[in-house]
Design an enzyme around this catalytic site. Structure first.
Site, PDB file in Angstrom:
ATOM      1  N   HIS A  15       0.855  -1.192   0.000  1.00 27.26           N
ATOM      2  CA  HIS A  15       0.000   0.000   0.000  1.00 27.26           C
ATOM      3  C   HIS A  15       0.886   1.236   0.000  1.00 27.26           C
ATOM      4  CE1 HIS A  15      -3.669  -2.286   0.835  1.00 27.26           C
ATOM      5  NE2 HIS A  15      -2.846  -3.102   1.469  1.00 27.26           N
ATOM      6  N   ASN A  41      -6.564   0.416  -3.179  1.00 28.33           N
ATOM      7  CA  ASN A  41      -7.611   0.901  -2.256  1.00 28.33           C
ATOM      8  C   ASN A  41      -7.383   2.349  -1.837  1.00 28.33           C
ATOM      9  OD1 ASN A  41      -5.386   0.019  -0.698  1.00 28.33           O
ATOM     10  ND2 ASN A  41      -6.661  -0.380   1.100  1.00 28.33           N
ATOM     11  N   LYS A  99      -7.673  -6.700  -7.963  1.00 30.83           N
ATOM     12  CA  LYS A  99      -7.763  -6.986  -6.530  1.00 30.83           C
ATOM     13  C   LYS A  99      -9.216  -7.038  -6.081  1.00 30.83           C
ATOM     14  CE  LYS A  99      -6.478  -7.445  -2.203  1.00 30.83           C
ATOM     15  NZ  LYS A  99      -5.831  -6.470  -1.327  1.00 30.83           N
ATOM     16  N   HIS A 174      -1.845 -12.173   1.778  1.00 30.21           N
ATOM     17  CA  HIS A 174      -1.562 -12.141   3.226  1.00 30.21           C
ATOM     18  C   HIS A 174      -2.245 -13.278   3.986  1.00 30.21           C
ATOM     19  CE1 HIS A 174      -5.316  -9.938   2.840  1.00 30.21           C
ATOM     20  NE2 HIS A 174      -4.728  -8.805   2.542  1.00 30.21           N
TER      21      HIS A 174
HETATM   22  O1  DOR Z   1      -4.283  -4.257   7.626  1.00 34.33           O
HETATM   23  C1  DOR Z   1      -4.637  -3.923   6.513  1.00 34.33           C
HETATM   24  N1  DOR Z   1      -4.431  -2.672   6.037  1.00 34.33           N
HETATM   25  N2  DOR Z   1      -5.264  -4.824   5.750  1.00 34.33           N
HETATM   26  C2  DOR Z   1      -5.810  -4.486   4.572  1.00 34.33           C
HETATM   27  O2  DOR Z   1      -6.391  -5.332   3.949  1.00 34.33           O
HETATM   28  C3  DOR Z   1      -5.756  -3.086   4.078  1.00 34.33           C
HETATM   29  C4  DOR Z   1      -4.645  -2.346   4.681  1.00 34.33           C
HETATM   30  C5  DOR Z   1      -4.724  -0.851   4.464  1.00 34.33           C
HETATM   31  O3  DOR Z   1      -4.959  -0.430   3.329  1.00 34.33           O
HETATM   32  O4  DOR Z   1      -4.557  -0.108   5.430  1.00 34.33           O
HETATM   33 ZN    ZN Z   2      -3.172  -5.104   1.742  1.00 34.09          ZN
END
Ligand code: DOR
Ligand code: ZN
Length: 343
Positions: A15, A41, A99, A174
């Site tokens: 990310h 995202n 995704k 993950h």
């Molecule tokens: O812990 C997480 N953080 N899991 C996810 O699936 C998304 C991610 C985030 O974008 O902060």
């Molecule tokens: Zn992730």
């Protein structure tokens, strides 16, 4: 062993955010990795090839001068994604996967998919064009215990999905459970998994060690010790179905140290060192290069990197805080010592 030389690794799940946050974290990843699969995202999410192209340009513009880092882009699947977008993604040189987020599962997933089965026309197109599907493998049903959400996802959605689309390449992202490891091992070669450093190093006790520890909270949440042990066994087994994906997910400190804290561990600063510690604990440093540098590109059918990097057996202290918009960023294991260091 005092030094460890590896082919430069890639991060197959990352990310990067956007704007000032992107600028703050990108140099960490670009220092360690040649490439990374960048999660879509954002707010709003990266839903089209045009969105991905624009985001990719912002990433390239934020890179330190001279960096050769290559972002590998993904599209965020919604129930409105059209097959034509998949065709355009495959035709682009930079979108490498799609995704899936279950609606409401995690950070910025409200536009995700409520029922995976509604996306069958998209999966048909992805299977035909051979574009990999990356899964956040959890159900979001409030009746399902949070520690069981991955296992139930596998039973309810993933097993039917791969029997319906046997040639679709799928990465279960993950993975956090022995159930997921077992599933991936028994699945065809089209199915692989990424594993994060936090799920190799910690079990769910870390969330409650002497008090509530929000910086160990990520999704899928850490599980029992038996699951951590199964993940470490899988990662260090040499099996090409398992590869490195940090899921490094930066949030401002204030958003984590909160009455309703965000999910995500920040590991981009020291990901390789964390993985090296995990592999060393299993006496399997010789398996790190396959996991970190070979299995991912082989699965994605991309060339392996040729450059090398070195890790030294040196103890250093992970910073308490890194610069980041709003309230700073706490790296995983902030303030603690770590025994490997990238040269
Ligand atoms: O812990 C997480 N953080 N899991 C996810 O699936 C998304 C991610 C985030 O974008 O902060
Ligand atoms: Zn992730």
């Amino acid at each position: 062993m005092q030094t460890l030389t590896l082919t430069r690794p890639d991060d197959w799940h990352l990310h990067l955010r956007d704007g000032a946050a992107l600028k703050a974290v990108l140099p960490h990843t670009a220092r360690q990795f040649a490439r990374a699969v960048v999660m879509p995202n954002l707010k709003p999410p990266v839903r089209s090839v045009a969105d991905a192209a624009a985001y990719r340009e912002r990433i390239l513009a934020a890179l330190p001068a001279g960096s050769q880092f290559e972002p590998l882009m993904t599209l965020y699947l919604t129930e409105n994604t059209r097959p034509e977008e998949i065709v355009a993604a495959k035709a682009s040189s930079f979108v490498k996967a799609v995704k899936y987020y279950p609606a409401g599962a995690t950070t910025n997933s409200d536009l995700g998919v409520a029922d995976l089965r509604r996306c069958d026309p998209i999966f048909e197109t992805m299977e035909r064009l051979d574009l990999p599907l990356l899964l956040h493998g959890e159900v979001t049903d409030g009746c399902v215990d949070i520690f069981d959400r991955e296992k139930v996802f596998i039973e309810k959605y993933l097993i039917p999905l791969i029997s319906k689309f046997p040639r679709l390449r799928v990465v279960l992202e993950h993975v956090t459970t022995a159930d997921a490891v077992q599933f991936v091992l028994s699945a065809p070669a089209t199915v692989a998994a990424t594993i994060t450093p936090q799920h190799l190093l910690f079990n769910r006790n870390a969330l409650f060690q002497g008090g509530l520890r929000p910086h160990f909270y990520c999704l899928p949440v850490l599980k029992r010790e038996e699951h951590r042990a199964a993940l470490l066994q899988a990662a260090t087994s040499g099996n090409p179905k398992f590869f490195l994906g940090t899921d490094s997910a930066p949030h401002p400190r204030g958003s984590k140290e909160s009455a309703c804290g965000c999910a995500g561990c920040y590991s981009a600063l020291h990901a390789l060192e964390l993985y090296a510690e995990a592999f060393e604990s299993a006496d399997a440093l010789d398996k790190l290069e396959g996991f970190a540098s070979f299995h991912g590109p082989d699965f994605y059918r991309l060339p392996r990197n040729t450059e090398q990097i070195t890790l030294n057996k040196t103890t250093w202290r992970i910073p308490e805080e890194l610069p980041f918009p709003e309230s700073g960023l706490a790296p995983l294991r902030a303030g603690e010592e770590i025994t490997w260091q990238m040269a």
